[in-house]
Design a protein around this motif. Structure first.
Motif, PDB file in Angstrom:
ATOM      1  N   THR A 466       0.812  -1.221   0.000  1.00  0.00           N
ATOM      2  CA  THR A 466       0.000   0.000   0.000  1.00  0.00           C
ATOM      3  C   THR A 466       0.848   1.274   0.000  1.00  0.00           C
ATOM      4  OG1 THR A 466      -0.178  -0.285   2.409  1.00  0.00           O
ATOM      5  CG2 THR A 466      -2.036  -1.028   1.061  1.00  0.00           C
ATOM      6  N   TYR A 582      -2.565   2.996   6.373  1.00  0.00           N
ATOM      7  CA  TYR A 582      -2.766   2.835   4.936  1.00  0.00           C
ATOM      8  C   TYR A 582      -3.906   1.856   4.667  1.00  0.00           C
ATOM      9  CZ  TYR A 582       1.640   5.266   4.166  1.00  0.00           C
ATOM     10  OH  TYR A 582       2.628   6.213   4.142  1.00  0.00           O
ATOM     11  N   GLN A 583      -4.696   2.179   3.663  1.00  0.00           N
ATOM     12  CA  GLN A 583      -5.783   1.317   3.215  1.00  0.00           C
ATOM     13  C   GLN A 583      -5.547   0.966   1.754  1.00  0.00           C
ATOM     14  OE1 GLN A 583      -7.996   0.174   5.290  1.00  0.00           O
ATOM     15  NE2 GLN A 583      -7.333   1.483   7.005  1.00  0.00           N
ATOM     16  N   PRO A 584      -6.099  -0.161   1.296  1.00  0.00           N
ATOM     17  CA  PRO A 584      -5.996  -0.460  -0.137  1.00  0.00           C
ATOM     18  C   PRO A 584      -6.559   0.709  -0.945  1.00  0.00           C
ATOM     19  CG  PRO A 584      -6.803  -2.369   1.049  1.00  0.00           C
ATOM     20  CD  PRO A 584      -6.797  -1.236   2.038  1.00  0.00           C
ATOM     21  N   ARG A 590      -6.036   3.731  -7.894  1.00  0.00           N
ATOM     22  CA  ARG A 590      -5.499   2.598  -8.642  1.00  0.00           C
ATOM     23  C   ARG A 590      -5.209   2.993 -10.088  1.00  0.00           C
ATOM     24  NH1 ARG A 590      -9.333  -0.583  -5.656  1.00  0.00           N
ATOM     25  NH2 ARG A 590     -10.767  -0.664  -7.437  1.00  0.00           N
ATOM     26  N   THR A 619      -3.377  -3.590  -4.755  1.00  0.00           N
ATOM     27  CA  THR A 619      -2.593  -2.525  -4.121  1.00  0.00           C
ATOM     28  C   THR A 619      -1.522  -2.055  -5.103  1.00  0.00           C
ATOM     29  OG1 THR A 619      -0.972  -4.084  -3.188  1.00  0.00           O
ATOM     30  CG2 THR A 619      -2.911  -3.567  -1.845  1.00  0.00           C
TER      31      THR A 619
END
Length: 677
Positions: A466, A582-584, A590, A619
């Protein structure tokens, strides 16, 4: 014939006459070469020899005078002088004429001995006390094999240092073959920029000690040898520098000869001696105690009335023998003002552009490290200040006792980091806390409330891929300082106390080089302390407690990253000034990651990045893997990158993660995957 050549022929003839008197007639019959040499002596050459006042003659008589003058003055002075001259002449003759050594062995069963030298003067049974005293004087310039008893029959040998001195050679460099370094009193020496007071103190301590040899210990790091050279310069003496770490087995079977040669040099040339590279670990390696080191490597110099300078690590105490006078000068860490003076001095001397004030703050280098860095930069012909900064980093990195990480110079900046805007803003605050820290603590006077705990500490947590590691690189790039990535496999150690020792080395290095200190997979080291049920639990808890204490004392940037936030000890969380979770990434981020992974130089078809970003919840790390594998396939097939390559790589990534692959995930591009089931 020169003075020494005549002296050699004369002692050979004198020995022959002694053999004749003691019943060994016609002893030269078996050694015709010696007969030829003695035949070269004439009354004229002997008269010239007695009146010779050249360099060889002056040094010869000065040596005899020093050896004799330091001994007890009595009625036997003339006799003593004659015996000492015989010993010197015999040693020189044996070195120059190997056949003479064979002659002595054949007729006396020995090489050169004090007993032989005395008998040649009619002293068959000398006073044993006098003989021992004479040997002590002889030992200052010649090797004496004291293992043989009785001592009057101990073998006496000269060496190349003695020949160099008596031949008139000004520098004994060639006699060592790299075993030691010689610095003459007239050699070029850079001026002292700092610590002139220490040089003055050291010179006063060692001044006028011809019959009172002393020890001066320089304890610590940074410029000790340079100071020793300046002390010798102030005393008008040469100095012999011996690197203990580079000597080949200085405490082995041939210890006496090794140190004896150095003693002879110091005595003959009237030099100071500086022994450096003395550490506890080195003495432990040779299985020798501090007392043993003194006895072997220090006392022989003092017994020859040569003062010694010892360069030791901080807190190391060797000299316990009260027989000799000792003084210690401690080398403290250089102050910012001293570092600026050093940088400014070198910049002026070599006419190189340096921001002296900046570098004095940026790098906590010792005097010798600054000199080393500037010399490297100058020799490389570099003018780029950024390159000089890298040289300073390398100097500090190489000074580590053990390599526990690597220095990196990241090339990625904020523009390359694909994160939500609020996290980028938080990273901006992190950078500001570093760059504006001086203003906050000094000008706004918050240092009163923060006597410790001033480190800028950042915890990055979240799933793999991530952007945690990339964030650490970005911080270093934006701050303009290197990243020091700690290798935990080298830090963690099963032996008690070794992990703490490694951590201390890391923080000591970071305090001097001031990099971004990065601990990846930090939960392995900063994990929760638990209940003590076994002995190893207590030591594991001690490691965590030590790290907590060390971070409190640290004044720099520390970045931790972990995939398991809940595994981090709560005490660490309290000490983290910034925590980024952190998050995806969502579909929008993306897509930007896909775009950044496909540079303009990459030959490719039009790719449906909206579909890829929307359809696959990857990720950033996973997207980078997919692009790389797809490019490998394209190169292997000799084609440009297309959607088929990308989707095939996506399926490989899914299978790697053991995720189910169905026809539905390919959407409108399912036809590309029909033949790849």
């Amino acid at each position: 014939m020169d003075f020494l050549e005549t002296a050699i022929y004369r002692i050979i003839l004198k020995t022959y006459m002694y053999m004749q008197e003691t019943g060994r007639t016609e002893s030269l019959e078996r050694f015709p070469h010696l007969r030829v040499l003695t035949g070269r002596l004439t009354e004229e050459t002997l008269e010239q020899w007695q009146q010779d006042n050249g360099v060889q003659a002056r040094r010869y008589y000065r040596l005899v005078s020093r050896m004799n003058g330091m001994s007890r003055q009595d009625k036997g002075d003339e006799l003593e002088t004659a015996i000492l001259c015989n010993v010197l002449d015999l040693c020189i003759a044996v070195m120059y004429v190997p056949e003479f050594a064979a002659y002595l062995n054949y007729y006396t069963g020995n090489a050169v001995t004090l007993q032989l030298a005395a008998e040649m003067e009619g002293v068959t049974y000398g006073n044993y006390t006098d003989m021992v005293r004479w040997l002590c004087q002889i030992r200052k310039a010649c090797w004496v094999d004291q293992k043989k008893s009785p001592l009057p029959y101990a073998a006496v040998e000269g060496d190349d240092v003695l020949l160099s001195y008596l031949s008139g050679i000004e520098r004994p460099d060639k006699a060592f073959f790299g075993e030691a370094e010689w610095v003459g009193c007239d050699d070029a020496l850079a001026p002292m920029l700092i610590r002139q007071d220490m040089a003055q103190i050291g010179a006063e301590w060692l001044k006028d000690t011809a019959s009172d040899a002393r020890i001066l210990t320089l304890s610590g790091k940074g410029g000790r040898r340079f100071l020793a050279k300046h002390i010798a310069r102030q005393l008008g003496k040469g100095i012999l520098l011996v690197d203990l770490a580079k000597c080949e087995n200085p405490f082995g079977e041939d210890t006496g000869r090794f140190w004896g040669k150095l003693v002879h040099t110091a005595f003959l040339y009237g030099a100071l001696v500086c022994i450096y590279g003395i550490t506890s670990s080195l003495l432990s390696q040779y299985q020798i105690t501090g007392t043993g080191f003194e006895t072997t490597a220090v006392h022989p110099f003092l017994e020859a009335d040569c003062s010694v300078i010892l360069c030791t690590e901080t807190g190391m105490h060797l000299t316990s023998d009260r027989k000799y006078r000792v003084r210690t000068l401690e080398f403290c860490e250089t102050t910012r003002e001293e570092r600026e003076i050093m940088f400014h001095g070198f910049a002026e001397r070599y006419q190189i552009p340096l921001d002296c004030a900046y570098h004095s703050v940026r790098y906590c280098l010792s005097a010798s490290e600054i000199a080393d860095a500037v010399e490297q930069w100058r020799c490389m012909g570099e003018k780029d200040p950024e390159h000089f900064a890298r040289i300073c980093d390398a100097v500090l990195y190489q000074s580590q006792e053990k390599v526990l990480g690597q220095i990196l110079y990241p090339a990625v900046g904020f523009a390359d980091l694909k994160l939500p805007q609020h996290m980028k803003a938080l990273l901006g605050q992190v950078c500001s806390s570093v760059t504006d820290g001086y203003k906050i603590f000094e000008e706004w006077n918050l240092k009163r409330q923060y006597p410790y705990g001033r480190a800028v500490t950042v915890l990055l947590s979240g799933p793999p891929g991530t952007g945690k590691t990339m964030t650490a690189h970005v911080l270093a790039k934006e701050l303009g300082i290197p990243l020091y990535q700690v290798d935990l496999s080298h830090v963690l150690d099963k032996y008690i106390g070794e992990t703490e020792k490694h951590l201390e080395q890391i923080f000591a290095f970071a305090a001097k080089a001031k990099p971004v200190l990065f601990f990846d997979e930090a939960d392995a080291l900063f994990g929760k302390r638990g209940e003590v049920t076994e002995g190893k639990d207590r030591y594991a808890n001690m490691e965590v407690s030590y790290i907590l204490q060390r971070i409190e004392q640290f004044d720099g940037v520390v970045v931790l990253s972990t995939n398991f936030y809940n595994n981090i000890d709560k005490a660490f969380l309290r000490r983290m000034k910034y925590v980024l979770k952190y998050q995806p990434p969502d579909a929008g981020i993306r897509k930007s990651i896909w775009e950044s992974c496909l540079p303009p130089e990459l030959p490719r078809e039009e790719l449906d990045l909206d579909f890829l970003a929307r359809q696959f919840d990857f990720t950033g790390g996973m997207i980078k893997n997919v692009v790389y594998v797809a490019c490998v396939m394209a190169v292997h097939q000799g084609k440009i990158l297309c959607m088929e390559h990308i989707l095939t790589a996506v399926r490989a990534e899914y299978e790697k993660m053991e995720r189910t692959v169905t026809k539905d995930i390919w959407g409108e591009y399912g036809y590309l995957m029909e033949n790849r089931r």
